[in-house]
Motif scaffolding. Structure first.
Motif, PDB file in Angstrom:
ATOM      1  N   GLN A  43       0.828  -1.199   0.000  1.00 35.16           N
ATOM      2  CA  GLN A  43       0.000   0.000   0.000  1.00 35.16           C
ATOM      3  C   GLN A  43       0.869   1.258   0.000  1.00 35.16           C
ATOM      4  O   GLN A  43       0.614   2.206  -0.739  1.00 35.16           O
ATOM      5  N   VAL A  44       1.917   1.254   0.844  1.00 34.59           N
ATOM      6  CA  VAL A  44       2.824   2.397   0.890  1.00 34.59           C
ATOM      7  C   VAL A  44       3.488   2.608  -0.468  1.00 34.59           C
ATOM      8  O   VAL A  44       3.596   3.735  -0.967  1.00 34.59           O
ATOM      9  N   ILE A  45       3.920   1.519  -1.062  1.00 26.57           N
ATOM     10  CA  ILE A  45       4.616   1.606  -2.344  1.00 26.57           C
ATOM     11  C   ILE A  45       3.688   2.153  -3.434  1.00 26.57           C
ATOM     12  O   ILE A  45       4.076   3.026  -4.223  1.00 26.57           O
ATOM     13  N   SER A  46       2.453   1.655  -3.470  1.00 28.92           N
ATOM     14  CA  SER A  46       1.520   2.122  -4.496  1.00 28.92           C
ATOM     15  C   SER A  46       1.106   3.566  -4.252  1.00 28.92           C
ATOM     16  O   SER A  46       0.874   4.325  -5.206  1.00 28.92           O
ATOM     17  N   GLU A  47       1.025   3.992  -2.995  1.00 33.59           N
ATOM     18  CA  GLU A  47       0.592   5.353  -2.684  1.00 33.59           C
ATOM     19  C   GLU A  47       1.673   6.390  -2.956  1.00 33.59           C
ATOM     20  O   GLU A  47       1.383   7.596  -2.946  1.00 33.59           O
ATOM     21  N   TYR A  48       2.901   5.949  -3.213  1.00 34.30           N
ATOM     22  CA  TYR A  48       3.940   6.929  -3.509  1.00 34.30           C
ATOM     23  C   TYR A  48       3.651   7.680  -4.807  1.00 34.30           C
ATOM     24  O   TYR A  48       4.113   8.810  -4.999  1.00 34.30           O
ATOM     25  N   ASP A  49       2.860   7.072  -5.677  1.00 34.68           N
ATOM     26  CA  ASP A  49       2.459   7.784  -6.896  1.00 34.68           C
ATOM     27  C   ASP A  49       1.755   9.095  -6.548  1.00 34.68           C
ATOM     28  O   ASP A  49       1.883  10.088  -7.270  1.00 34.68           O
ATOM     29  N   ARG A  50       0.993   9.085  -5.462  1.00 36.89           N
ATOM     30  CA  ARG A  50       0.306  10.296  -5.024  1.00 36.89           C
ATOM     31  C   ARG A  50       1.310  11.359  -4.600  1.00 36.89           C
ATOM     32  O   ARG A  50       1.135  12.549  -4.901  1.00 36.89           O
ATOM     33  N   MET A  51       2.384  10.939  -3.913  1.00 32.92           N
ATOM     34  CA  MET A  51       3.428  11.895  -3.523  1.00 32.92           C
ATOM     35  C   MET A  51       4.092  12.491  -4.761  1.00 32.92           C
ATOM     36  O   MET A  51       4.332  13.701  -4.832  1.00 32.92           O
ATOM     37  N   ALA A  52       4.384  11.651  -5.732  1.00 31.92           N
ATOM     38  CA  ALA A  52       5.006  12.151  -6.968  1.00 31.92           C
ATOM     39  C   ALA A  52       4.088  13.148  -7.669  1.00 31.92           C
ATOM     40  O   ALA A  52       4.550  14.172  -8.193  1.00 31.92           O
ATOM     41  N   GLU A  53       2.791  12.871  -7.640  1.00 33.94           N
ATOM     42  CA  GLU A  53       1.829  13.783  -8.264  1.00 33.94           C
ATOM     43  C   GLU A  53       1.796  15.129  -7.529  1.00 33.94           C
ATOM     44  O   GLU A  53       1.787  16.197  -8.153  1.00 33.94           O
ATOM     45  N   LEU A  54       1.774  15.083  -6.199  1.00 30.11           N
ATOM     46  CA  LEU A  54       1.769  16.319  -5.414  1.00 30.11           C
ATOM     47  C   LEU A  54       3.059  17.108  -5.620  1.00 30.11           C
ATOM     48  O   LEU A  54       3.037  18.342  -5.677  1.00 30.11           O
ATOM     49  N   THR A  55       4.175  16.397  -5.732  1.00 30.41           N
ATOM     50  CA  THR A  55       5.452  17.070  -5.972  1.00 30.41           C
ATOM     51  C   THR A  55       5.428  17.812  -7.303  1.00 30.41           C
ATOM     52  O   THR A  55       5.844  18.971  -7.394  1.00 30.41           O
ATOM     53  N   ARG A  56       4.935  17.154  -8.331  1.00 22.94           N
ATOM     54  CA  ARG A  56       4.835  17.817  -9.644  1.00 22.94           C
ATOM     55  C   ARG A  56       3.919  19.033  -9.572  1.00 22.94           C
ATOM     56  O   ARG A  56       4.232  20.098 -10.129  1.00 22.94           O
ATOM     57  N   THR A  57       2.802  18.889  -8.876  1.00 27.03           N
ATOM     58  CA  THR A  57       1.859  20.006  -8.743  1.00 27.03           C
ATOM     59  C   THR A  57       2.511  21.180  -8.033  1.00 27.03           C
ATOM     60  O   THR A  57       2.393  22.340  -8.464  1.00 27.03           O
TER      61      THR A  57
END
Length: 225
Positions: free
Chosen positions: A44-58
């Motif tokens: 779950q942590v690994i899959s949710e890192y995509d959200r962090m990458a998205e927020l970083t880009r934003t």
């Protein structure tokens, strides 16, 4: 124009707060996965890192848009540049939680940690999660006094890391090289998570006051060198 700039800066601040909240939540889950050898939580942590990458880009897009479209100067420029640096620190916090989860996944179904060090990592995880929440609060409130207090929790993390290293250096360490490598890496991940939280606090102090604090933020706020 000024109202638009203020609104965009506030939106960027909210994005940073969301990133810090996600980093803290990810480290909490990663610690649970590590201590319990829970593969589902690690995934779950690994899959949710995509959200962090998205927020970083934003956040990066918002910050660079402010630079390009508003051409800030003086204090406004300081805020935008400091924010760009904060984005990198908070993103790294999320990446460190990801690294913890990946070690838990790699060692599954075995536990990555020997029983002897479980207590250390339970406490390091508690401190990291508290720092993640405090980082979110600091980013949302821009309170330099609160930002300075992050240093205290980091000292507790450093103490635990030093004690852990003492165990690893004991010639009677009974758990083998692989366990020693995992414990060394994991200890470093937690220590660096805390260091990045403190760095966010230092940058918030600079953002608000215009003066970059000394390595001890409380000394800076008290006017000491």
């Amino acid at each position: 124009m000024r109202a638009a700039y203020t609104e965009q800066l506030a939106s960027l601040g909210h994005t940073l707060g969301d990133m810090a909240a996600l980093a803290g939540a990810s480290m909490e889950k990663a610690t649970d996965a590590l201590l319990q050898a829970d593969l589902a939580v690690a995934e779950q942590v690994i899959s949710e890192y995509d959200r962090m990458a998205e927020l970083t880009r934003t956040a990066e897009e918002q910050a660079f848009a402010l630079l390009a479209l508003q051409a800030p100067v003086a204090g406004d420029l300081r805020q935008v540049v400091s924010t760009i640096q904060i984005v990198a620190d908070v993103d790294r916090m999320g990446a460190l939680a990801l690294h913890v989860a990946k070690i838990a996944r790699r060692r599954h179904p075995q536990h990555a940690l020997p029983d002897q060090v479980n207590g250390y990592f339970a406490e390091m995880g508690r401190i990291a999660v508290a720092l993640g929440r405090a980082t979110q609060e600091v980013l949302e409130t821009r309170d330099p006094e609160r930002a300075a207090t992050l240093h205290d929790e980091d000292e507790a993390m450093d103490d635990l890391h030093r004690h852990l290293f003492t165990l690893l250096m004991d010639r009677d360490w009974p758990y083998g090289v692989a366990a020693a490598v995992d414990v060394t890496l994991l200890g470093r991940f937690y220590e660096r998570f805390a260091d990045h939280a403190v760095e966010v606090g230092r940058r918030v102090i600079f953002l608000v006051t215009g003066s970059l604090p000394s390595p001890d933020p409380e000394d800076h706020l008290a006017g000491r060198t």
